[in-house]
Scaffold this motif. Sequence first.
Motif, PDB file in Angstrom:
ATOM      1  N   SER A 215       3.965  -3.763 -40.301  1.00 14.34           N
ATOM      2  CA  SER A 215       4.595  -3.897 -41.612  1.00 14.34           C
ATOM      3  C   SER A 215       5.086  -2.532 -42.074  1.00 14.34           C
ATOM      4  O   SER A 215       4.733  -1.490 -41.514  1.00 14.34           O
ATOM      5  CB  SER A 215       3.598  -4.473 -42.615  1.00 14.34           C
ATOM      6  N   GLN A 216       5.907  -2.544 -43.134  1.00 17.84           N
ATOM      7  CA  GLN A 216       6.432  -1.292 -43.641  1.00 17.84           C
ATOM      8  C   GLN A 216       5.318  -0.378 -44.151  1.00 17.84           C
ATOM      9  O   GLN A 216       5.370   0.846 -43.971  1.00 17.84           O
ATOM     10  CB  GLN A 216       7.436  -1.575 -44.773  1.00 17.84           C
TER      11      GLN A 216
ATOM     12  N   THR B  65      17.681   2.171 -39.393  1.00 19.05           N
ATOM     13  CA  THR B  65      16.291   1.762 -39.563  1.00 19.05           C
ATOM     14  C   THR B  65      15.791   2.170 -40.938  1.00 19.05           C
ATOM     15  O   THR B  65      16.372   3.025 -41.611  1.00 19.05           O
ATOM     16  CB  THR B  65      15.390   2.397 -38.488  1.00 19.05           C
ATOM     17  N   ARG B  66      14.671   1.540 -41.318  1.00 18.46           N
ATOM     18  CA  ARG B  66      14.080   1.850 -42.616  1.00 18.46           C
ATOM     19  C   ARG B  66      13.602   3.293 -42.692  1.00 18.46           C
ATOM     20  O   ARG B  66      13.806   3.982 -43.697  1.00 18.46           O
ATOM     21  CB  ARG B  66      12.907   0.894 -42.885  1.00 18.46           C
TER      22      ARG B  66
ATOM     23  N   SER C 246      17.627   3.198 -52.971  1.00 21.74           N
ATOM     24  CA  SER C 246      17.555   2.752 -51.573  1.00 21.74           C
ATOM     25  C   SER C 246      17.551   1.240 -51.522  1.00 21.74           C
ATOM     26  O   SER C 246      17.004   0.572 -52.409  1.00 21.74           O
ATOM     27  CB  SER C 246      16.308   3.321 -50.882  1.00 21.74           C
ATOM     28  N   CYS C 247      18.155   0.703 -50.461  1.00 22.45           N
ATOM     29  CA  CYS C 247      18.177  -0.740 -50.204  1.00 22.45           C
ATOM     30  C   CYS C 247      17.855  -0.932 -48.733  1.00 22.45           C
ATOM     31  O   CYS C 247      18.747  -0.850 -47.879  1.00 22.45           O
ATOM     32  CB  CYS C 247      19.543  -1.345 -50.532  1.00 22.45           C
ATOM     33  N   VAL C 248      16.585  -1.137 -48.434  1.00 19.36           N
ATOM     34  CA  VAL C 248      16.146  -1.243 -47.043  1.00 19.36           C
ATOM     35  C   VAL C 248      15.282  -2.486 -46.888  1.00 19.36           C
ATOM     36  O   VAL C 248      14.647  -2.945 -47.842  1.00 19.36           O
ATOM     37  CB  VAL C 248      15.357   0.007 -46.597  1.00 19.36           C
ATOM     38  N   GLY C 249      15.295  -3.031 -45.692  1.00 26.14           N
ATOM     39  CA  GLY C 249      14.469  -4.181 -45.406  1.00 26.14           C
ATOM     40  C   GLY C 249      12.997  -3.860 -45.468  1.00 26.14           C
ATOM     41  O   GLY C 249      12.572  -2.740 -45.184  1.00 26.14           O
ATOM     42  N   GLY C 250      12.206  -4.850 -45.856  1.00 27.21           N
ATOM     43  CA  GLY C 250      10.776  -4.651 -45.988  1.00 27.21           C
ATOM     44  C   GLY C 250      10.338  -4.252 -47.372  1.00 27.21           C
ATOM     45  O   GLY C 250       9.137  -4.223 -47.660  1.00 27.21           O
TER      46      GLY C 250
END
Length: 650
Positions: free
Chosen positions: A273-274, A77-78, A101-105
């Motif tokens: 949302s993030q 998870t993010r 970092s490479c995270v969704g959102g």
Amino acid sequence: MKQALADALEQRGYTDLTPVQEAVTKPELEGADLLVSAQTGSGKTVGFALALAPTLLGEAETFDQAQAPLALIIAPTRELALQVKRELAWVYEKANVVMASCVGGMDMRDERRALARGAHIVVATPGRLRDHIQRGSIDLSAARAVVMDEADEMLDLGFRDDLEFILEHAPEERRTLMFSATVPKAIGELAKRYQKDAVRVTTLAERSQHADITYHAMGVGQRDAENAVINVLRYYEAPSAIVFANTRVVVNRLTTRLSNRGFSVVSLSGELSQNERSHALQAMRDGRAKVCVATDVAARGIDLPNLELVVHAELPSNHETLLHRSGRTGRAGRKGTSALIVTPKDRRKAERILKFARLNAQWGETPSAEAVIAKDEERMLGSDAWREPIQENEAEMVATLTSSYDPDQIAAAYLRLYRERQSAPEELSAAGIDAPRQPREAFGPSTWFAIAGGRAAGAEPRRLLPMLCKAGDLTKNDIGAIRIQQDQSYVEVRQSSVSKFMNALGSGMTVEGGAKVSKLDGAPDLGARPQRAPRPPRPKYDPDAPRTDSAPRAERAPREEPQVAVDAKPTDWNDAPAPRQRKPKPEERRRAEAARGSKPAKPSGTPVGKPNSKKNKARAAAAAAEGKPPGRPGAKFRAGGPGFKKRDKR
């Protein structure tokens, strides 16, 4: 251990390593692939940070200039990925580490620019990391190690294809470390495929799951499940608590209700949302919120300070989810409490989950309103404020209060002000998970009455009961047993209501329809109910046994085998009938008739139709110029003949 890492641990207050940290940093495991099973909150993030140091730094104390990443850390998870990034940042801070970092959102363009500038360690989620690999924005050629944190959860979330894609594109000469709270079969297969001679590391904490967490299974009525959550939060008054639900709908409903009751609450679910998730977690970290309502996936991997209470408003689907939920508390040696709200229909499910998780829970009832108030009073009297001396800035107000009010009035006012700051507890129903069924109360002394007419007259208890209540001024509680016989019916009336019953019936002692009612001296002798003769057992079917009926068994005629004539004469195909002749076409029939002379053949030229038609005369002239015979005068135009054209079709 590298001196830079030792200084960072000392600065953070680390005096001893946790069991999992000691296990993965043993000298004999340096450079080996590891499959580590450790419970949530055991300090495994710092553990694999220390285990990677020899692989990433070698003999040096600090990193060189950042270029292609040396290590990949993959999290489900993010929130967990960003948390791991923060942990690794302070561990390697004195080693001059550069993190990315490479995270969704997040904005993918910012991530590409960070990767282009160079990074020593990249923390990523599986889906976003695969996107970067496919777009060519990350170079894995220099990667020396790949760490998969919460590997079991990544498989549960459907990231197996992404993980296999990443591992296949990583260099073969690398270290692969897998950390998981549980090691199901899928994790073992993944380790066997992508790890080389992996060493299985099992800490003592795994054998006794969550030793620092106290489990309570609290029974509550079916309708009071949400009220129980309020009472549990009020009973423990934890500085930080998390409430788990299974769906976003329940999360939103609980958040709204707790907010209306005065709790400082935030929520975590997949629909946020993030930015909203980051604000919610920050509110929990800095103390602006004390309760977080979340789903399993949204709360996976988050680390909240001073989290002492986990409440399962809805039971999880399996024991692994229960361990992950409860692992949010009791971290790094701190104590925690995990409370399961159990309704009567969920009792067996709760027992099954606790059994598979190898946990011993304390079973009991949910704290009642009285228990919550008593706990509040205990906390109030146990406060240090009673033992602290009066400060100078308080002396004047204390003198004013003691001179203006008597001690009882001051105590009552303090108690009221203390309770106003707290949300009132809920009144719960007495029916819990172990509430026994109440036995039927005995009817007591009674008198029997006989009523003329029974089963032959159509008497039934459902008809007699309202009739007797109406005619005798009784209630259904005044009437006991009703027995219907063939010609008589018998009714049991409570002794205290007999005189009222007889006065209502009058001297005639009749009820509706003129049925005569008479008082009996005792219980009627109904006789023993005749016992039905048992049905004899049905004999087993035996096909060879002789028939017991009188009709003889019909003899089946033997089956006749077809006889083949050996000396039969072969078929003479010359004697076979001639094949069916094709029906001649009309044109062929007319020609045949013309050849026999029976009927003149019709001309096949272009017909002229009506002789006086200018068009037909032109056609006849054209046919004569071409040497074709003219059509018969007055004949209809026939399609398909010589000289026929499609445009002339009518």
